[in-house]
Scaffold this motif. Structure first.
Motif, PDB file in Angstrom:
ATOM      1  N   GLU A 182      16.507  -0.005 -10.921  1.00 53.19           N
ATOM      2  CA  GLU A 182      16.371  -1.416 -10.560  1.00 53.19           C
ATOM      3  C   GLU A 182      17.654  -1.938  -9.912  1.00 53.19           C
ATOM      4  N   VAL A 183      18.792  -1.489 -10.441  1.00 53.90           N
ATOM      5  CA  VAL A 183      20.079  -1.891  -9.854  1.00 53.90           C
ATOM      6  C   VAL A 183      20.174  -1.381  -8.419  1.00 53.90           C
ATOM      7  N   GLU A 184      19.806  -0.124  -8.193  1.00 49.92           N
ATOM      8  CA  GLU A 184      19.851   0.460  -6.851  1.00 49.92           C
ATOM      9  C   GLU A 184      18.924  -0.285  -5.896  1.00 49.92           C
ATOM     10  N   LEU A 185      17.727  -0.645  -6.386  1.00 49.41           N
ATOM     11  CA  LEU A 185      16.770  -1.361  -5.542  1.00 49.41           C
ATOM     12  C   LEU A 185      17.291  -2.745  -5.178  1.00 49.41           C
ATOM     13  N   MET A 186      17.785  -3.495  -6.174  1.00 46.21           N
ATOM     14  CA  MET A 186      18.278  -4.843  -5.907  1.00 46.21           C
ATOM     15  C   MET A 186      19.504  -4.814  -5.008  1.00 46.21           C
ATOM     16  N   ALA A 187      20.315  -3.755  -5.115  1.00 40.97           N
ATOM     17  CA  ALA A 187      21.525  -3.657  -4.305  1.00 40.97           C
ATOM     18  C   ALA A 187      21.213  -3.514  -2.822  1.00 40.97           C
TER      19      ALA A 187
END
Length: 259
Positions: A182-187
């Motif tokens: 999720e962090v990678e996607l939001m980034a």
């Protein structure tokens, strides 16, 4: 911060941060533990003036971790080692007399001046290291924005009963779990997390707040706020009920799941 958690060496930046926050205060509903002789500290420890008026000792801090008292300004600025500035004071039998002697001591009076002067300079933006203070505020704001997004991700996963972690804590690894995914996607779309992820991947011992320890700490903080909210609603309600949800285990014994 609990005074027991203060670093041993207080830099100018740390002192400025602590002064801007002010003395640590426990919550009004905090229950102080009793020692072996049945004594404990309490909330209403005021200084009585000669005219009978009672005023709050704003310099006084209580540490729940050590069950001890500290002097805010002396812990910040005093070069001398005594209980209220270093290790904490918890001899409750003579507490009132000790506090009275301390606040009338030359050492305490000497340290009150730098505290109030720094507090005034921070409030008016007239500190000597004004540029450094601006950088500290910018960095604080950036971390607040990063943590706000990480908390939102954890809440989103928790609401859907999705596990957070995988078998590794590394970004962009195929098995690093739903939280980091999720962090990678939001980034990819959010500039704040994009900058944060770039710094983490760049190394240089950069703090990430993406590991399992901070995830557990955030979950604990969220759970504490939820419990506080539930308790507050119960206190304000005239009536309330408790629902028990049980399920049998492998030995066919009922086990309580939640309350």
């Amino acid at each position: 911060m609990d005074p027991a958690d203060w670093p041993q060496q207080l830099t100018d930046a740390v002192k400025s941060e602590l002064v801007s926050r002010g003395p640590y205060e426990v919550k009004p509903d905090f229950t102080f533990p009793k020692n072996e002789d049945g004594r404990s500290f309490h909330h209403h420890v005021h200084r009585q003036l000669v005219n009978g008026e009672k005023i709050k000792r704003t310099w006084l801090m209580y540490s729940p971790k050590r069950d001890s008292l500290y002097c805010f300004c002396c812990k910040l600025f005093s070069q001398k080692a005594f209980k209220l500035s270093r290790h904490g004071f918890n001899y409750w039998k003579n507490c009132s007399e000790t506090l009275k002697m301390h606040e009338n001591s030359p050492e305490h009076t000497k340290n009150m001046g730098p505290w109030k002067e720094l507090e005034s300079r921070i409030r008016t933006g007239k500190t000597i290291d004004k540029v450094e203070m601006a950088l500290i505020k910018t960095e604080r704001r950036r971390w607040r924005e990063v943590l706000t997004r990480l908390v939102a991700i954890i809440q989103s996963l928790a609401k859907r009963n999705i596990a957070l972690r995988g078998t590794t804590d590394r970004l962009n690894a195929p098995n690093n779990g739903d939280f980091l995914k999720e962090v990678e996607l939001m980034a990819q779309f959010d500039p704040v997390l994009k900058e944060h992820v770039a710094k983490v991947e760049g190394g240089a011992n950069h703090t990430s707040y993406l590991g399992k320890i901070i995830q557990n700490e955030i979950i604990d903080c969220i759970s504490e706020r939820i419990v506080e909210s539930i308790v507050s609603e119960i206190i304000q309600s005239k009536y309330f009920s408790i629902i028990l949800d049980c399920t049998p285990d492998l030995s066919h014994k009922e086990q309580l799941l939640r309350v």
